[in-house]
Design a protein around this motif. Structure first.
Motif, mmCIF file in Angstrom:
data_model
loop_
_atom_site.group_PDB
_atom_site.id
_atom_site.type_symbol
_atom_site.label_atom_id
_atom_site.label_comp_id
_atom_site.label_asym_id
_atom_site.label_seq_id
_atom_site.Cartn_x
_atom_site.Cartn_y
_atom_site.Cartn_z
ATOM 1 N N VAL A 98 32.973 38.517 48.491
ATOM 2 C CA VAL A 98 32.512 39.219 47.299
ATOM 3 C C VAL A 98 33.578 40.247 46.928
ATOM 4 C CG1 VAL A 98 30.098 38.860 47.948
ATOM 5 C CG2 VAL A 98 31.199 41.037 48.485
ATOM 6 N N ILE A 99 33.569 40.640 45.687
ATOM 7 C CA ILE A 99 34.673 41.427 45.111
ATOM 8 C C ILE A 99 35.003 42.670 45.938
ATOM 9 C CG2 ILE A 99 33.007 42.486 43.495
ATOM 10 C CD1 ILE A 99 35.327 42.828 41.513
ATOM 11 N N HIS A 100 33.994 43.441 46.328
ATOM 12 C CA HIS A 100 34.294 44.716 46.978
ATOM 13 C C HIS A 100 34.611 44.560 48.457
ATOM 14 C CE1 HIS A 100 33.374 46.231 43.146
ATOM 15 N NE2 HIS A 100 32.089 45.962 43.217
ATOM 16 N N ALA A 101 34.114 43.496 49.070
ATOM 17 C CA ALA A 101 34.502 43.233 50.453
ATOM 18 C C ALA A 101 35.991 42.926 50.531
ATOM 19 C CB ALA A 101 33.678 42.078 51.027
ATOM 20 N N TYR A 102 36.475 42.057 49.637
ATOM 21 C CA TYR A 102 37.894 41.708 49.655
ATOM 22 C C TYR A 102 38.762 42.945 49.414
ATOM 23 C CZ TYR A 102 42.350 39.468 48.748
ATOM 24 O OH TYR A 102 43.676 39.107 48.817
ATOM 25 N N ASN A 103 38.390 43.760 48.443
ATOM 26 C CA ASN A 103 39.211 44.937 48.134
ATOM 27 C C ASN A 103 39.184 45.963 49.256
ATOM 28 O OD1 ASN A 103 40.363 44.405 45.483
ATOM 29 N ND2 ASN A 103 38.263 44.355 44.768
ATOM 30 N N ARG A 104 38.058 46.089 49.935
ATOM 31 C CA ARG A 104 38.028 46.972 51.111
ATOM 32 C C ARG A 104 38.983 46.457 52.186
ATOM 33 N NH1 ARG A 104 31.613 46.540 51.380
ATOM 34 N NH2 ARG A 104 31.003 48.085 49.807
ATOM 35 N N GLU A 105 38.920 45.155 52.443
ATOM 36 C CA GLU A 105 39.658 44.572 53.552
ATOM 37 C C GLU A 105 41.159 44.465 53.286
ATOM 38 O OE1 GLU A 105 35.993 41.671 55.056
ATOM 39 O OE2 GLU A 105 37.575 40.889 53.768
ATOM 40 N N VAL A 106 41.551 44.282 52.016
ATOM 41 C CA VAL A 106 42.945 43.930 51.721
ATOM 42 C C VAL A 106 43.655 44.904 50.780
ATOM 43 C CG1 VAL A 106 44.447 42.102 50.790
ATOM 44 C CG2 VAL A 106 42.387 41.480 52.070
ATOM 45 N N ILE A 107 42.957 45.473 49.799
ATOM 46 C CA ILE A 107 43.633 46.199 48.721
ATOM 47 C C ILE A 107 43.542 47.721 48.861
ATOM 48 C CG2 ILE A 107 43.773 46.472 46.205
ATOM 49 C CD1 ILE A 107 44.625 43.724 47.198
ATOM 50 N N SER A 108 42.477 48.236 49.452
ATOM 51 C CA SER A 108 42.300 49.687 49.552
ATOM 52 C C SER A 108 43.473 50.329 50.285
ATOM 53 C CB SER A 108 40.990 50.004 50.279
ATOM 54 O OG SER A 108 41.019 49.467 51.594
ATOM 55 N N LYS A 109 43.697 51.596 49.983
ATOM 56 C CA LYS A 109 44.772 52.349 50.623
ATOM 57 C C LYS A 109 44.490 53.827 50.386
ATOM 58 C CE LYS A 109 49.822 52.906 50.566
ATOM 59 N NZ LYS A 109 51.094 52.454 49.924
ATOM 60 N N CYS A 110 44.613 54.638 51.407
ATOM 61 C CA CYS A 110 44.302 56.056 51.268
ATOM 62 C C CYS A 110 45.134 56.709 50.167
ATOM 63 C CB CYS A 110 44.529 56.785 52.591
ATOM 64 S SG CYS A 110 43.313 56.393 53.858
ATOM 65 N N GLY A 111 44.463 57.434 49.299
ATOM 66 C CA GLY A 111 45.149 58.171 48.244
ATOM 67 C C GLY A 111 45.381 57.391 46.968
ATOM 68 N N THR A 112 44.913 56.138 46.901
ATOM 69 C CA THR A 112 45.142 55.322 45.710
ATOM 70 C C THR A 112 43.893 55.278 44.835
ATOM 71 O OG1 THR A 112 44.509 53.278 46.848
ATOM 72 C CG2 THR A 112 46.834 53.899 46.910
ATOM 73 N N MET A 113 44.037 54.631 43.675
ATOM 74 C CA MET A 113 42.927 54.454 42.752
ATOM 75 C C MET A 113 42.876 52.999 42.287
ATOM 76 S SD MET A 113 42.991 57.928 40.383
ATOM 77 C CE MET A 113 41.338 57.636 39.733
ATOM 78 N N ILE A 114 41.661 52.443 42.251
ATOM 79 C CA ILE A 114 41.441 51.065 41.802
ATOM 80 C C ILE A 114 40.444 51.085 40.650
ATOM 81 C CG2 ILE A 114 40.517 48.791 42.432
ATOM 82 C CD1 ILE A 114 41.455 49.276 45.289
ATOM 83 N N LEU A 115 40.762 50.364 39.584
ATOM 84 C CA LEU A 115 39.863 50.217 38.441
ATOM 85 C C LEU A 115 39.284 48.814 38.453
ATOM 86 C CD1 LEU A 115 38.788 51.499 35.757
ATOM 87 C CD2 LEU A 115 40.727 50.402 34.616
ATOM 88 N N GLY A 116 37.954 48.716 38.399
ATOM 89 C CA GLY A 116 37.309 47.409 38.436
ATOM 90 C C GLY A 116 36.310 47.229 37.318
ATOM 91 N N SER A 117 36.156 45.989 36.868
ATOM 92 C CA SER A 117 35.184 45.701 35.810
ATOM 93 C C SER A 117 33.828 45.366 36.428
ATOM 94 C CB SER A 117 35.665 44.553 34.926
ATOM 95 O OG SER A 117 35.804 43.368 35.687
ATOM 96 N N ASP A 118 33.491 46.087 37.454
ATOM 97 C CA ASP A 118 32.185 45.988 38.099
ATOM 98 C C ASP A 118 31.769 47.409 38.440
ATOM 99 O OD1 ASP A 118 30.205 43.986 39.685
ATOM 100 O OD2 ASP A 118 30.520 45.828 40.831
ATOM 101 N N SER A 119 30.546 47.759 38.119
ATOM 102 C CA SER A 119 30.141 49.157 38.264
ATOM 103 C C SER A 119 30.183 49.651 39.695
ATOM 104 C CB SER A 119 28.737 49.352 37.690
ATOM 105 O OG SER A 119 27.810 48.509 38.340
ATOM 106 N N HIS A 120 30.075 48.746 40.663
ATOM 107 C CA HIS A 120 30.082 49.165 42.066
ATOM 108 C C HIS A 120 31.486 49.186 42.677
ATOM 109 C CE1 HIS A 120 25.794 48.104 41.520
ATOM 110 N NE2 HIS A 120 25.668 49.237 42.182
ATOM 111 N N THR A 121 32.479 49.393 41.853
ATOM 112 C CA THR A 121 33.852 49.543 42.343
ATOM 113 C C THR A 121 33.959 50.896 43.036
ATOM 114 O OG1 THR A 121 34.654 48.198 40.500
ATOM 115 C CG2 THR A 121 36.292 49.495 41.686
ATOM 116 N N ARG A 122 33.682 50.903 44.324
ATOM 117 C CA ARG A 122 33.646 52.125 45.127
ATOM 118 C C ARG A 122 34.289 51.857 46.483
ATOM 119 N NH1 ARG A 122 32.537 54.184 40.947
ATOM 120 N NH2 ARG A 122 30.706 55.420 40.407
ATOM 121 N N TYR A 123 35.383 52.574 46.759
ATOM 122 C CA TYR A 123 36.078 52.437 48.043
ATOM 123 C C TYR A 123 36.385 53.812 48.626
ATOM 124 C CZ TYR A 123 36.693 48.142 45.388
ATOM 125 O OH TYR A 123 36.458 47.048 44.590
#
Length: 766
Positions: free
Chosen positions: A139-164
């Protein structure tokens, strides 16, 4: 348990809270040896430093222009985003753009059209240099948590639950138009958001899970707007007592407070999370400075949180499970009474009282799924509760959806999946469907208890206009499991004695390496986009005329109107790539007459754009123009110069999803504005603006009713001049003058509205 401060606070040395009163400055000076102004202390928050780092215009400290580090969208939204960006001149993806396929994954719905969208996304990832995650992989946020997140960065998503935020990444959920701007190298413009501290202390009781904490916070801050459009910054000594997945489970639910974003202080547990996922270099320690100022504070004693249930039809409608079990008839009757106000169909009867048998509340279904429920820690805990038991072979049923294939594989290896299946639980693949009505829809009049994100009316998939109604109550996975082993009898996880084994998690990145297409930085411009027959371009949208005539085609009196009510989720999602076909579902579960009424008004505008006098089409529109001519100064108006569109009134529209279709569907049917007392979220207001719709605010009781016309002269000039009040006239049996307003608009937003939509605006600039 939870305390909301009625002032801002200073936080000293990350632990001492000082209320912002007349003594605050003296106390700080005494403790630090120097006076620290509120303005300086504001810079001490984690959020301030991250947002500042992403603001590309440093000379205006209050009006920010942000560029994000990465973008993400799923298969309900990415086609529209790419189509809009292509039409606006995009040549390549400038930052990593992750496209997951976790919403429209049931490819039997609508024939080939869902998989056609997936193939479109894969071809776009190749052509423009994107990242494509195939269906059922994550699912969208699982993948971004596991692969894309990084301390101090910002991610914009077209899903309201874009929270990392728990991983040190500020996630923002917005409509597709804001992602389009980023794809075009433009900025995300916002006034500097206020920051609310969420101070966690203590340790949760055994059996209390992240949803219990999240719902308790949501119930405390949603209705009073305490954190609306602000950043929730999690601080305090209690954070160390929570696993990272537990934090993720709380963090993703911050969306339901209507906050703008979230961020957490990081520690060794977060560092370990990044190491487990092979990204140790992406960790950095984030914490507030020795003096930090928060515009408010929510103080949460985790040790006093109890298992909690959010009753239909909102995550803020909370009770402790203990309360509900002690007073089931009283509470169920109250929920029925309040819930019935949200349905206009007199044939729909809420019957939650029937779920009480011999004084006990019984559920019919249990679901653990998606970005909130399907995380590793939740599922291994419920497996321990269910191990060696049975959910029974009668009415109650249960499904679990692990949020990613790597997590699924690990749970197969450590026996978690076997425990669940042996108990009669159905284990499915990574899919967000239960969260928005595209999977495990309950039977008519059934009660489903779910660890998912929302329980809005009909979001689970029922159709009240066809006589169907089912109910969702949100609960933590652990209490759902405790209920399951009692064959549906409502049971808190604190009532049972479970041995939580907490098996260590090992991340297998090769699962993604073998299937995910990662083309970032390797765009192949000659690649042809692969279009399915349902993927259609946006229709031509007119620009704003100086004078505007609106017809009120829907008048909604609910306290809050969700995006799911504006454009239903569920099986309609299959048509997201076809603007006109999807628009047929607009307000279908709230006001079934809306579409035809909007189309009739749109017919007048189409005639006007062709050069004809629209007043010759019908007696109704002719009477409206004749009435306008009785207003002093407008005796000689020419109908061919006045734009005609539909509008809706709602008290507080736009709670919930970031889906831009809540606005774009109105627009392609000729909508030109919304009129509201306030907008539930920034993202819905932004969606209106990006689709050229004016987000009017009315402060007094509306002087108009459904089917009235509203004439707004000199509107285009008023928008550009930023007028605080705009004169308007109700055109009915009598002419009634009143005023509307539009909250502050950026210069770009003014031009977008004037151009008619974001696509028109960027075409004009090419």
């Amino acid at each position: 348990m939870i305390k909301l401060y009625d002032t801002g606070v200073f936080l000293l040395n990350k632990k001492e809270i000082i209320c912002d009163d007349k003594n605050a400055t003296a106390i700080i000076k005494n403790k630090t040896g120097m006076a620290v102004s509120k303005e300086e202390a504001r810079k001490g928050t984690i959020a301030y430093s991250i947002v500042n780092h992403h603001d590309v215009v440093s000379d205006d400290t209050e009006n920010l222009k942000i560029k994000f580090d990465a973008l993400t969208a799923h298969d309900i939204t990415y086609v529209g985003i790419i189509q809009t960006a292509r039409a606006s001149g995009m040549q390549t993806f400038p930052v990593p753009f992750v496209m997951t396929n976790c919403h429209n994954s049931l490819c039997a719905v609508g024939g080939t059209i869902n998989e056609d969208d997936h193939m479109f996304a894969l071809s776009a990832a190749k052509k423009y240099g994107g990242i494509y995650v195939p269906p059922h992989l994550a699912v969208i946020h699982a993948y971004n948590r596991e692969v894309i997140s990084k301390c101090g960065t910002m991610i914009l998503g077209s899903d309201s639950h874009t929270r990392y935020g728990a991983l040190g990444t500020m996630g923002v959920g917005e409509g597709g138009g804001e992602l389009v701007k980023q794809l075009l190298g433009k900025t995300y413009d916002i006034a500097r958001p206020k920051v609310i501290g969420i101070y966690l202390t203590g340790k949760p009781q055994k059996g209390v899970g992240p949803m219990d904490v999240a719902l308790t916070i949501v119930g405390s801050v949603y209705k009073n707007g305490y954190v609306k459009n602000k950043v929730m910054e999690f601080i305090g000594d209690g954070i160390h007592n929570l696993s990272v997945e537990y934090r993720n489970g709380i963090d993703v639910m911050t969306t339901e407070t209507t906050c703008w974003s979230s961020i957490w202080q990081t520690d060794e547990k977060v560092k370990e999370y990044y190491s487990i996922h092979g990204r140790a270099e992406d960790y950095s320690k984030l914490e507030a400075q020795d003096v930090a100022y928060y515009d408010g504070l929510v103080y949460v004693d985790l040790s006093k949180i109890k298992p909690t249930i959010a009753m239909p039809f909102h995550p803020s409608n909370i009770y402790t499970i203990e309360e509900l079990k002690a007073n089931p008839i009283e509470i169920m009757n109250h929920v029925q009474k309040e819930g019935s106000k949200q349905f206009d169909n007199p044939d729909i009867k809420l019957d939650l009282v029937s779920k009480i048998k011999d004084g006990q509340v019984y559920a019919d279904q249990g679901i653990v799924a998606g970005c909130a429920g399907g995380i590793y820690d939740n599922i291994v805990d419920i497996a321990d509760i269910i191990d060696g038991k049975s959910i029974g072979n009668s009415t109650f049923k249960m499904s679990v959806y692990p949020a990613s294939q790597p997590a699924y594989v690990e749970m197969v290896k450590n026996g978690t999946i076997e425990k669940l299946m042996n108990a009669g639980v159905i284990v499915r693949s990574a899919f967000c469907g239960p969260c928005f009505g595209a999977g495990d829809t309950p039977a008519n009049q059934e009660l489903s208890i779910r660890h998912t994100t929302r329980n809005f009316p009909n979001r689970e998939g029922s159709k009240p206009t066809e006589g169907q109604l089912s109910y969702v109550a949100l609960m933590d996975a652990r209490s759902i499991a405790a209920t399951a082993i009692n064959k549906g009898k409502l049971t808190a996880a604190t009532e049972i004695d479970a041995n939580y084994t907490k098996p260590k998690y090992f991340f297998n990145k090769s699962i993604y390496d073998k299937r995910v297409f990662n083309g970032f930085g390797k765009a192949e411009p000659d690649t042809e986009l692969k279009f399915g027959p349902n993927i259609k371009d946006w229709p031509t949208i007119p620009s704003l005329t100086n004078d505007l005539l609106l017809k009120v085609v829907s008048y909604i009196t609910d306290p809050v109107t969700t995006t799911d009510e504006l454009i239903p989720s569920g099986e309609t999602s299959s048509y997201r790539s076809n603007p006109m076909r999807l628009a047929e579902f607009t307000l279908s579960r709230k006001d079934p007459a809306y579409v035809n009424k909007a189309k009739e008004v749109q017919r007048y505008e189409i005639e006007r754009e062709s050069g004809k006098d629209p007043s010759t089409i019908s007696e109704e529109i002719k009477k409206a123009y004749d009435k306008i001519r009785t207003i002093k100064g407008f005796e000689n108006i020419d109908p061919k110069n006045i734009g005609i569109g539909s509008t809706i009134f709602a008290n507080k529209p736009g709670d919930g999803s970031a889906r831009e279709q809540a606005a774009s569907c109105q627009r392609v049917l000729g909508g030109w504005a919304n009129i509201a007392r306030e907008y539930a979220t920034k993202r819905y207001r932004s969606n209106l603006i990006n689709w050229g719709m004016i987000p009017f605010i009315i402060k007094e009781e509306p002087p108009f009713k459904k089917d009235d016309y509203i004439f707004i002269p000199d509107l285009r000039n008023a928008i550009f001049e930023g007028k605080a009040e705009i004169k308007a006239y109700v055109v009915s049996d009598e002419i009634t003058e009143f005023t509307v307003s539009v909250d502050d608009l950026t210069e770009d937003e003014k031009h977008i509205i004037a151009a008619g939509c974001l696509i028109n605006y960027y075409k004009m600039k090419q």
